[in-house]
Design a protein around this motif. Structure first.
Motif, PDB file in Angstrom:
ATOM      1  N   LYS A  29      18.647  -2.292   8.319  1.00 56.62           N
ATOM      2  CA  LYS A  29      20.099  -2.407   8.516  1.00 56.62           C
ATOM      3  C   LYS A  29      20.730  -3.249   7.417  1.00 56.62           C
ATOM      4  CE  LYS A  29      19.779  -1.821  13.471  1.00 56.62           C
ATOM      5  NZ  LYS A  29      19.614  -2.510  14.745  1.00 56.62           N
ATOM      6  N   GLN A  30      20.106  -4.343   7.071  1.00 55.81           N
ATOM      7  CA  GLN A  30      20.655  -5.246   6.061  1.00 55.81           C
ATOM      8  C   GLN A  30      20.528  -4.661   4.661  1.00 55.81           C
ATOM      9  OE1 GLN A  30      21.891  -8.544   7.020  1.00 55.81           O
ATOM     10  NE2 GLN A  30      22.875  -8.221   5.066  1.00 55.81           N
ATOM     11  N   GLY A  31      19.412  -4.017   4.355  1.00 56.26           N
ATOM     12  CA  GLY A  31      19.140  -3.561   3.000  1.00 56.26           C
ATOM     13  C   GLY A  31      19.821  -2.266   2.603  1.00 56.26           C
ATOM     14  N   ARG A  32      20.244  -1.507   3.584  1.00 55.41           N
ATOM     15  CA  ARG A  32      20.847  -0.203   3.298  1.00 55.41           C
ATOM     16  C   ARG A  32      22.002  -0.304   2.301  1.00 55.41           C
ATOM     17  NH1 ARG A  32      21.945   1.715   8.616  1.00 55.41           N
ATOM     18  NH2 ARG A  32      19.722   1.904   8.906  1.00 55.41           N
ATOM     19  N   GLY A  33      22.819  -1.336   2.427  1.00 55.14           N
ATOM     20  CA  GLY A  33      23.965  -1.498   1.543  1.00 55.14           C
ATOM     21  C   GLY A  33      23.604  -1.996   0.158  1.00 55.14           C
ATOM     22  N   PHE A  34      22.340  -2.315  -0.058  1.00 50.08           N
ATOM     23  CA  PHE A  34      21.908  -2.860  -1.339  1.00 50.08           C
ATOM     24  C   PHE A  34      20.870  -1.978  -2.025  1.00 50.08           C
ATOM     25  CE2 PHE A  34      23.461  -6.335   1.200  1.00 50.08           C
ATOM     26  CZ  PHE A  34      24.365  -6.925   0.331  1.00 50.08           C
ATOM     27  N   GLY A  35      20.819  -0.723  -1.632  1.00 49.26           N
ATOM     28  CA  GLY A  35      19.937   0.217  -2.307  1.00 49.26           C
ATOM     29  C   GLY A  35      18.513   0.263  -1.790  1.00 49.26           C
ATOM     30  N   PHE A  36      18.258  -0.346  -0.636  1.00 49.92           N
ATOM     31  CA  PHE A  36      16.936  -0.277  -0.012  1.00 49.92           C
ATOM     32  C   PHE A  36      17.047   0.720   1.134  1.00 49.92           C
ATOM     33  CE2 PHE A  36      17.047  -4.323  -2.162  1.00 49.92           C
ATOM     34  CZ  PHE A  36      15.816  -4.358  -2.792  1.00 49.92           C
ATOM     35  N   SER A  37      16.456   1.879   0.948  1.00 48.72           N
ATOM     36  CA  SER A  37      16.689   2.983   1.868  1.00 48.72           C
ATOM     37  C   SER A  37      15.666   3.117   2.981  1.00 48.72           C
ATOM     38  CB  SER A  37      16.754   4.291   1.083  1.00 48.72           C
ATOM     39  OG  SER A  37      15.586   4.440   0.295  1.00 48.72           O
ATOM     40  N   GLY A  38      14.542   2.445   2.859  1.00 49.80           N
ATOM     41  CA  GLY A  38      13.542   2.596   3.906  1.00 49.80           C
ATOM     42  C   GLY A  38      12.497   1.509   3.880  1.00 49.80           C
ATOM     43  N   PHE A  39      12.027   1.187   5.053  1.00 49.98           N
ATOM     44  CA  PHE A  39      10.922   0.244   5.247  1.00 49.98           C
ATOM     45  C   PHE A  39       9.981   0.887   6.250  1.00 49.98           C
ATOM     46  CE2 PHE A  39      14.420  -2.376   3.925  1.00 49.98           C
ATOM     47  CZ  PHE A  39      13.849  -3.364   3.133  1.00 49.98           C
ATOM     48  N   ASP A  40       8.738   1.078   5.864  1.00 49.57           N
ATOM     49  CA  ASP A  40       7.789   1.636   6.817  1.00 49.57           C
ATOM     50  C   ASP A  40       6.389   1.092   6.566  1.00 49.57           C
ATOM     51  OD1 ASP A  40       7.288   3.068   4.493  1.00 49.57           O
ATOM     52  OD2 ASP A  40       6.938   4.950   5.508  1.00 49.57           O
ATOM     53  N   ILE A  41       5.488   1.476   7.450  1.00 47.84           N
ATOM     54  CA  ILE A  41       4.107   1.008   7.384  1.00 47.84           C
ATOM     55  C   ILE A  41       3.176   2.204   7.418  1.00 47.84           C
ATOM     56  CG2 ILE A  41       2.292  -0.275   8.587  1.00 47.84           C
ATOM     57  CD1 ILE A  41       4.380  -2.202   9.569  1.00 47.84           C
ATOM     58  N   GLN A  42       2.172   2.171   6.560  1.00 46.58           N
ATOM     59  CA  GLN A  42       1.082   3.146   6.621  1.00 46.58           C
ATOM     60  C   GLN A  42      -0.191   2.366   6.890  1.00 46.58           C
ATOM     61  OE1 GLN A  42       0.626   5.853   3.346  1.00 46.58           O
ATOM     62  NE2 GLN A  42      -1.299   6.649   4.160  1.00 46.58           N
ATOM     63  N   GLU A  43      -0.896   2.769   7.917  1.00 47.29           N
ATOM     64  CA  GLU A  43      -2.135   2.082   8.290  1.00 47.29           C
ATOM     65  C   GLU A  43      -3.346   2.874   7.829  1.00 47.29           C
ATOM     66  OE1 GLU A  43      -0.859  -0.338  12.260  1.00 47.29           O
ATOM     67  OE2 GLU A  43      -1.282   1.804  12.526  1.00 47.29           O
ATOM     68  N   ILE A  44      -4.345   2.145   7.380  1.00 53.78           N
ATOM     69  CA  ILE A  44      -5.613   2.710   6.939  1.00 53.78           C
ATOM     70  C   ILE A  44      -6.674   2.290   7.951  1.00 53.78           C
ATOM     71  CG2 ILE A  44      -7.342   2.730   5.083  1.00 53.78           C
ATOM     72  CD1 ILE A  44      -4.566   3.864   4.262  1.00 53.78           C
ATOM     73  N   ASP A  45      -7.513   3.225   8.372  1.00 51.72           N
ATOM     74  CA  ASP A  45      -8.558   2.900   9.345  1.00 51.72           C
ATOM     75  C   ASP A  45      -9.449   1.768   8.854  1.00 51.72           C
ATOM     76  OD1 ASP A  45      -8.010   4.584  11.484  1.00 51.72           O
ATOM     77  OD2 ASP A  45      -9.018   6.272  10.524  1.00 51.72           O
ATOM     78  N   ASP A  46      -9.792   0.906   9.782  1.00 55.35           N
ATOM     79  CA  ASP A  46     -10.680  -0.226   9.497  1.00 55.35           C
ATOM     80  C   ASP A  46     -11.901  -0.071  10.392  1.00 55.35           C
ATOM     81  OD1 ASP A  46     -11.839  -2.630   8.826  1.00 55.35           O
ATOM     82  OD2 ASP A  46     -10.461  -3.846   9.994  1.00 55.35           O
ATOM     83  N   ARG A  47     -12.990   0.353   9.786  1.00 56.03           N
ATOM     84  CA  ARG A  47     -14.236   0.493  10.553  1.00 56.03           C
ATOM     85  C   ARG A  47     -15.181  -0.605  10.139  1.00 56.03           C
ATOM     86  NH1 ARG A  47     -13.095   6.044   9.276  1.00 56.03           N
ATOM     87  NH2 ARG A  47     -12.319   7.064  11.143  1.00 56.03           N
ATOM     88  N   LYS A  48     -15.845  -1.166  11.100  1.00 57.71           N
ATOM     89  CA  LYS A  48     -16.751  -2.287  10.844  1.00 57.71           C
ATOM     90  C   LYS A  48     -17.819  -1.950   9.802  1.00 57.71           C
ATOM     91  CE  LYS A  48     -14.951  -4.935  14.030  1.00 57.71           C
ATOM     92  NZ  LYS A  48     -13.807  -5.685  13.645  1.00 57.71           N
ATOM     93  N   SER A  49     -18.202  -0.688   9.730  1.00 57.67           N
ATOM     94  CA  SER A  49     -19.261  -0.300   8.802  1.00 57.67           C
ATOM     95  C   SER A  49     -18.760  -0.164   7.361  1.00 57.67           C
ATOM     96  CB  SER A  49     -19.884   1.026   9.252  1.00 57.67           C
ATOM     97  OG  SER A  49     -18.897   2.044   9.249  1.00 57.67           O
ATOM     98  N   GLN A  50     -17.441  -0.168   7.172  1.00 54.83           N
ATOM     99  CA  GLN A  50     -16.900   0.008   5.827  1.00 54.83           C
ATOM    100  C   GLN A  50     -16.864  -1.318   5.078  1.00 54.83           C
ATOM    101  OE1 GLN A  50     -13.060   1.615   6.652  1.00 54.83           O
ATOM    102  NE2 GLN A  50     -13.721   3.704   6.284  1.00 54.83           N
ATOM    103  N   ASP A  51     -17.252  -1.280   3.831  1.00 54.03           N
ATOM    104  CA  ASP A  51     -17.085  -2.484   3.027  1.00 54.03           C
ATOM    105  C   ASP A  51     -15.745  -2.381   2.298  1.00 54.03           C
ATOM    106  OD1 ASP A  51     -17.472  -0.804   0.841  1.00 54.03           O
ATOM    107  OD2 ASP A  51     -19.477  -1.553   0.395  1.00 54.03           O
ATOM    108  N   LYS A  52     -15.393  -3.431   1.578  1.00 54.12           N
ATOM    109  CA  LYS A  52     -14.091  -3.493   0.926  1.00 54.12           C
ATOM    110  C   LYS A  52     -13.921  -2.419  -0.146  1.00 54.12           C
ATOM    111  CE  LYS A  52     -14.121  -7.996   0.030  1.00 54.12           C
ATOM    112  NZ  LYS A  52     -13.648  -9.346  -0.334  1.00 54.12           N
ATOM    113  N   SER A  53     -15.001  -1.985  -0.775  1.00 51.58           N
ATOM    114  CA  SER A  53     -14.864  -0.956  -1.811  1.00 51.58           C
ATOM    115  C   SER A  53     -14.473   0.385  -1.197  1.00 51.58           C
ATOM    116  CB  SER A  53     -16.140  -0.830  -2.630  1.00 51.58           C
ATOM    117  OG  SER A  53     -17.209  -0.362  -1.837  1.00 51.58           O
ATOM    118  N   VAL A  54     -14.986   0.695  -0.007  1.00 52.87           N
ATOM    119  CA  VAL A  54     -14.601   1.935   0.677  1.00 52.87           C
ATOM    120  C   VAL A  54     -13.131   1.851   1.091  1.00 52.87           C
ATOM    121  CG1 VAL A  54     -15.000   3.365   2.720  1.00 52.87           C
ATOM    122  CG2 VAL A  54     -16.948   2.426   1.455  1.00 52.87           C
TER     123      VAL A  54
END
Length: 155
Positions: A29-54
Motif C-alpha cells: 500500500k505504501q510503496g505503490r505510489g513510489f514505483g514499487f508494484s509488488g511484494f511477494d515470497i517464494q519458498e524453497i523446500d527445506d529437507r533435512k537431507s539437503q545440504d546448502k549446496s543443493v
C-alpha cells in the motif's frame, strides 16, 4: 519494481506468517505510489537431507538471472535509511525485480552469497530464519515509509 523474498523453508500458519502478511500488505500500500508494484515470497523446500549446496542450486533455479541480495550474518550492517536508499537506487536504475534471499536453518551456501549483488546482515547475532523473514518484511515496510517521508520510522 517488484521485490520478492526467496526463502528456504515453508512457513505454516503461525504468528510469523500473520506478521509477514501484515507487513507485506502495508509495504504494498505504501510503496505503490513510489514505483514499487509488488511484494511477494517464494519458498524453497527445506529437507533435512539437503545440504546448502543443493539448496543453493534450487535458489539459483528460482532466481534465474535476476539480481539478488543475500541475507548473511557476515554481510554489511545497514541502517534502515540505507536499506531504503538501496531499494530506491535499484528501482531508479530500472534493474527489474529485486530478490532478497534468506537461507534455511544452516544459512546460505558461500558460493551463492558470493554471487549476490549485496550481502546484508541484521547484526552479529544469528537469528532463526523464520524470524529473519519477519524482520525483512518489516524492513521493507519501513523502507517504504522512509521513502514516503512518513512518521513510522523514528531516529
Amino acid at each position: 519494481m517488484d521485490i520478492r523474498i526467496v526463502a528456504v523453508g515453508r512457513l505454516r500458519k503461525s504468528a510469523e506468517l500473520e506478521l509477514i502478511t501484515e507487513y507485506l500488505d502495508r509495504a504494498m500500500k505504501q510503496g505503490r505510489g513510489f514505483g514499487f508494484s509488488g511484494f511477494d515470497i517464494q519458498e524453497i523446500d527445506d529437507r533435512k537431507s539437503q545440504d546448502k549446496s543443493v539448496q543453493a542450486d534450487q535458489l539459483r533455479a528460482a532466481l534465474g538471472n535476476e539480481v539478488f541480495w543475500a541475507l548473511d550474518e557476515r554481510g554489511k550492517l545497514m541502517t534502515s535509511p540505507e536499506f531504503a536508499q538501496g531499494l530506491s537506487t535499484h528501482r531508479d536504475q530500472a534493474a527489474g525485480r529485486l530478490n532478497l534471499v534468506i537461507g534455511g536453518a544452516d544459512g546460505l551456501d558461500p558460493s551463492l552469497v558470493a554471487e549476490a549483488g549485496k550481502t546484508i546482515s541484521f547484526g552479529k547475532m544469528v537469528w532463526p530464519h523464520m524470524l529473519a523473514r519477519v524482520m525483512l518484511c518489516e524492513q521493507c515496510y519501513r523502507a517504504m515509509t522512509i521513502l514516503a517521508g512518513g512518521p513510522y520510522h523514528r531516529v
